[in-house]
Design a protein around this motif. Structure first.
Motif, short mmCIF file in Angstrom:
data_model
loop_
_atom_site.label_atom_id
_atom_site.label_comp_id
_atom_site.label_asym_id
_atom_site.label_seq_id
_atom_site.Cartn_x
_atom_site.Cartn_y
_atom_site.Cartn_z
N UNK A 53 11.52 3.66 10.01
CA UNK A 53 10.88 2.48 9.42
C UNK A 53 11.20 2.37 7.93
N UNK A 54 11.16 3.50 7.22
CA UNK A 54 11.43 3.47 5.78
C UNK A 54 12.89 3.07 5.52
N UNK B 18 7.44 -8.67 7.07
CA UNK B 18 6.01 -8.56 6.82
C UNK B 18 5.38 -7.47 7.68
N UNK B 19 5.90 -7.26 8.89
CA UNK B 19 5.41 -6.16 9.72
C UNK B 19 5.70 -4.80 9.11
N UNK B 20 6.93 -4.63 8.61
CA UNK B 20 7.27 -3.37 7.95
C UNK B 20 6.43 -3.16 6.69
N UNK B 21 6.20 -4.23 5.95
CA UNK B 21 5.35 -4.11 4.76
C UNK B 21 3.94 -3.68 5.12
N UNK B 22 3.38 -4.26 6.18
CA UNK B 22 2.02 -3.89 6.59
C UNK B 22 1.93 -2.46 7.08
N UNK B 23 3.00 -1.98 7.71
CA UNK B 23 3.01 -0.60 8.21
C UNK B 23 3.18 0.39 7.05
N UNK C 210 2.97 -0.13 3.54
CA UNK C 210 2.22 -0.25 2.30
C UNK C 210 1.10 0.80 2.17
N UNK C 211 0.38 1.16 3.25
CA UNK C 211 -0.62 2.23 3.09
C UNK C 211 0.01 3.58 2.72
N UNK C 212 1.28 3.77 3.03
CA UNK C 212 1.96 5.01 2.65
C UNK C 212 2.48 4.89 1.22
N UNK D 118 1.43 2.82 -1.23
CA UNK D 118 0.41 2.53 -2.24
C UNK D 118 -0.03 3.74 -3.05
N UNK D 119 -0.48 4.82 -2.40
CA UNK D 119 -0.89 5.98 -3.18
C UNK D 119 0.25 6.60 -4.00
N UNK D 120 1.46 6.54 -3.46
CA UNK D 120 2.61 7.09 -4.18
C UNK D 120 2.90 6.24 -5.41
N UNK D 121 2.81 4.94 -5.29
CA UNK D 121 3.05 4.04 -6.43
C UNK D 121 2.02 4.23 -7.53
N UNK D 122 0.78 4.55 -7.15
CA UNK D 122 -0.25 4.77 -8.17
C UNK D 122 0.02 6.03 -8.98
N UNK D 123 0.65 7.03 -8.36
CA UNK D 123 0.93 8.28 -9.06
C UNK D 123 2.19 8.17 -9.92
N UNK D 124 3.18 7.44 -9.44
CA UNK D 124 4.45 7.34 -10.16
C UNK D 124 4.31 6.45 -11.40
N UNK D 125 5.08 6.75 -12.46
CA UNK D 125 5.04 5.87 -13.64
C UNK D 125 5.76 4.56 -13.36
N UNK D 126 5.46 3.56 -14.16
CA UNK D 126 6.11 2.25 -14.01
C UNK D 126 7.57 2.37 -14.41
N UNK D 127 8.47 2.01 -13.50
CA UNK D 127 9.90 2.14 -13.74
C UNK D 127 10.54 0.79 -14.06
#
Length: 95
Positions: free
Chosen positions: A18-19, A46-51, A53-55, A57-66
């Motif tokens: 999926x990724x 949109x289906x892939x995004x919905x599947x 995004x929960x994975x 999301x938490x990774x994006x919050x930890x990573x710095x803005x690139x």
């Protein structure tokens, strides 16, 4: 217990697929090879995004803005691969 190991490996394989599909589709959409106005392409995207995004999301919050570069899929792929290695190295625990 071996079946539990195989189920976990299958789930990790599906997440990996999926990724990879999501990354390739994002490239094709950005280079205007695929058009989100086509119904089939839009539904898959949109289906892939919905599947995923929960994975992501938490990774994006930890990573710095690139500034426009999203490396969350790369980090998640490395995490999935690391989980596969841990499971394969501890396969004796499943017997």
């Amino acid at each position: 217990m071996q079946s539990l190991f195989q189920i976990l490996m299958l789930i990790l394989d599906v997440v990996w697929f999926f990724i990879i599909a999501h990354v390739i589709m994002s490239w094709l959409i950005n280079f205007q090879v695929l058009n989100l106005h086509q119904q089939f392409v839009g539904q898959i995207w949109y289906g892939l995004n919905r599947i995923l995004e929960p994975i992501y999301g938490p990774v994006r919050r930890v990573l710095p803005n690139m500034s426009g570069i999203d490396i969350a899929p790369l980090v998640v792929l490395i995490g999935v691969y690391a989980l596969r290695i841990v499971l394969q190295n501890n396969i004796a625990a499943f017997y």
